[in-house]
Scaffold this active site. Structure first.
Site, PDB file in Angstrom:
ATOM      1  N   GLY A  57      -6.148   7.650  -6.574  1.00  0.00           N
ATOM      2  CA  GLY A  57      -6.670   7.351  -5.241  1.00  0.00           C
ATOM      3  C   GLY A  57      -5.995   8.189  -4.182  1.00  0.00           C
ATOM      4  O   GLY A  57      -5.281   9.150  -4.488  1.00  0.00           O
ATOM      5  N   ASN A  58      -6.225   7.851  -2.940  1.00  0.00           N
ATOM      6  CA  ASN A  58      -5.549   8.532  -1.841  1.00  0.00           C
ATOM      7  C   ASN A  58      -5.254   7.523  -0.743  1.00  0.00           C
ATOM      8  O   ASN A  58      -5.668   6.366  -0.831  1.00  0.00           O
ATOM      9  CB  ASN A  58      -6.393   9.701  -1.327  1.00  0.00           C
ATOM     10  CG  ASN A  58      -7.728   9.231  -0.781  1.00  0.00           C
ATOM     11  OD1 ASN A  58      -7.780   8.590   0.265  1.00  0.00           O
ATOM     12  ND2 ASN A  58      -8.803   9.511  -1.506  1.00  0.00           N
ATOM     13  N   ARG A  59      -4.539   7.959   0.284  1.00  0.00           N
ATOM     14  CA  ARG A  59      -4.014   7.011   1.258  1.00  0.00           C
ATOM     15  C   ARG A  59      -4.867   6.892   2.508  1.00  0.00           C
ATOM     16  O   ARG A  59      -4.410   6.382   3.528  1.00  0.00           O
ATOM     17  CB  ARG A  59      -2.581   7.410   1.612  1.00  0.00           C
ATOM     18  CG  ARG A  59      -1.638   7.190   0.423  1.00  0.00           C
ATOM     19  CD  ARG A  59      -0.321   7.883   0.615  1.00  0.00           C
ATOM     20  NE  ARG A  59       0.365   7.438   1.817  1.00  0.00           N
ATOM     21  CZ  ARG A  59       1.338   8.101   2.407  1.00  0.00           C
ATOM     22  NH1 ARG A  59       1.724   9.267   1.908  1.00  0.00           N
ATOM     23  NH2 ARG A  59       1.917   7.638   3.485  1.00  0.00           N
ATOM     24  N   SER A  60      -6.095   7.328   2.443  1.00  0.00           N
ATOM     25  CA  SER A  60      -6.947   7.215   3.632  1.00  0.00           C
ATOM     26  C   SER A  60      -7.150   5.735   3.987  1.00  0.00           C
ATOM     27  O   SER A  60      -7.489   4.915   3.138  1.00  0.00           O
ATOM     28  CB  SER A  60      -8.311   7.862   3.357  1.00  0.00           C
ATOM     29  OG  SER A  60      -9.173   7.604   4.431  1.00  0.00           O
TER      30      SER A  60
ATOM     31  N   ALA B 255     -12.228  10.176   2.577  1.00  0.00           N
ATOM     32  CA  ALA B 255     -11.452  11.106   1.762  1.00  0.00           C
ATOM     33  C   ALA B 255     -11.956  10.957   0.334  1.00  0.00           C
ATOM     34  O   ALA B 255     -11.750   9.924  -0.299  1.00  0.00           O
ATOM     35  CB  ALA B 255      -9.967  10.775   1.854  1.00  0.00           C
TER      36      ALA B 255
END
Ligand code: CTP
Length: 400
Positions: A208-211, A275
């Site tokens: 995942g990502n931190r958006s 994102a």
């Protein structure tokens, strides 16, 4: 300074009780509120309640205080008219210019922004007559916010709930802040993606990502206040639904692509603020991946995800559609941004410089908006809603 004058129209739906809370919020934040209920709404909340809470006399029809010409004056002097709840019947009357009581007269004489917060059963909201009435009102510049989904009167659930008073209040606050201008996205359908995709590895793990999704949500809230019909496609944000937008929930880039492509089919604007993971695990393990004593972990093979922004911009479901992308750059911000704008084929690209002040989940942002026609608009460090409004300021003339 004179208090902003707000007319609160209340039509005959069970959600009328929520308008008491909206009235409280409006008066307590320094607005002079005149309540104009319909006769039918008094079955739910009586005139005494409105009069006591607003500090003004309350009438449903034009025959009281005739010397003050209330059927004209109330609308003429308003800075904002908000109708909550707006029933199917009230929307129909407003769309057709009927004026058989004080509220419908007020709607005809008001020259200020008008917000309708509809509430009704799903069948009534989906009926072609209501759909056309809503489209007519939006085309003429009214802000009609999408009802929420949830419990309706009786045992039914579905779309048609009046959004929470706090959220309707926020829409009113934003509309008032824009002043006596017509909502420039009225009648437009905008699609916004927000959040960050998660690409599953096994039933318990993902890439995942931190958006945080906050910038996309700010775009959705500001677009609602500017009159747009908003479809917000959210990936894993966990944020409270913004009032007045249709929400589509997705998890992965593949699901996001499907939802964006479908919603873009009749969109005037598509904004890719999400994102999107550029890669996903090549294989999904149906069972949890276990560690094995004495063995190194197996490498994770990745495959490319589709580039949704490039696809939507290249395909253009409608020739006049405006497509907006986002990009994060660490260096050569403008040059890299320009190159990305060209490569993706979008009309506008919001470029964030990834720097010291930038933290994921922050309330503020700083950016440069690059346009395909060469324009460059720097947006100073400030609230994400300010950046969102700048994006709409740039989109709006391009739509015309
Ligand atoms: N985007 C997309 N589909 C992808 C990847 C990104 O639609 N598979 C969109 C994002 O929503 C965003 C923009 O493209 O609007 C970002 O482009 P991207 O190429 O991912 O740029 P960066 O995130 O800046 O990363 P990089 O510089 O590594 O390309």
């Amino acid at each position: 300074m004179e208090k902003p004058k707000v007319v609160l129209g209340v039509s005959g739906g069970i959600a009328a009780y929520k308008a008491c809370e909206l009235l409280r919020r409006l008066t307590e934040s320094g607005h002079d509120v005149r309540v104009v209920p319909t006769e039918a709404s008094l079955h739910f909340i009586g005139a005494a309640t409105w009069s006591a809470l607003s500090g003004h006399p309350v009438s449903t029809e034009v025959w009281n205080d005739v010397h003050e010409v209330p059927h004209v004056r109330i609308g003429q002097h308003a800075d904002l008219v908000v109708v909550a709840p707006a029933t199917a019947d009230l929307l129909a009357k407003a769309a057709h210019g009927l004026a058989d009581d004080l509220l419908t007269n007020t709607l005809l004489t008001a020259r200020c922004p008008v917000v309708f917060a509809p509430a009704m059963h799903t069948e009534m909201w989906e009926h072609p007559a209501t759909r056309e009435n809503v489209a007519t009102l939006r085309r003429r510049g009214a802000v009609v916010i999408e009802p929420a989904v949830g419990r309706l009167t009786g045992v039914d659930t579905g779309k048609g709930r009046l959004p929470e008073p706090a959220e309707i209040f926020e829409v009113c606050r934003r509309v008032l802040a824009r002043g006596p201008v017509a909502p420039d996205l009225a009648g437009r359908h905008v699609v916004i993606s927000a959040g960050g995709t998660r690409e599953p590895l096994d039933p318990v793990r993902y890439l995942g990502n931190r958006s945080s999704g906050k910038q996309g949500y700010a775009l959705a809230r500001t677009a609602v206040a500017r009159g747009a019909r908003v479809t917000l496609i959210e990936a894993n944000t966990g944020l409270p639904d913004p009032s007045g937008a249709d929400i589509v929930r997705v998890g992965t880039a593949t699901q996001l692509r499907e939802a964006v492509v479908m919603a873009a089919a009749d969109a005037d604007v598509v904004v890719m603020a999400a994102a999107v993971a550029d890669f996903r695990p090549a294989e999904y393990a149906a069972g949890k991946i276990k560690k094995k004593d004495g063995q190194e972990p197996a490498p994770i093979a990745l495959v490319r995800n589709p580039d949704i922004l490039a696809e939507v911009a290249g395909r253009r479901a409608r020739p006049e559609q405006i497509v907006v992308g986002f990009a994060a750059e660490t260096d050569n911000v403008l040059a890299n941004g320009r190159e990305k704008l060209r490569r993706k084929g979008c009309d506008l690209l919001v470029v964030n410089e990834v720097g010291e002040r930038r933290t994921f989940g922050a309330e503020e942002n700083e950016a440069v908006v690059l346009a395909a026609d060469g324009a460059e608009t720097p947006v100073p460090f400030g609230p994400k809603e300010a950046l969102a409004d700048t994006v709409w300021d740039l989109v709006s003339p391009r739509l015309a």
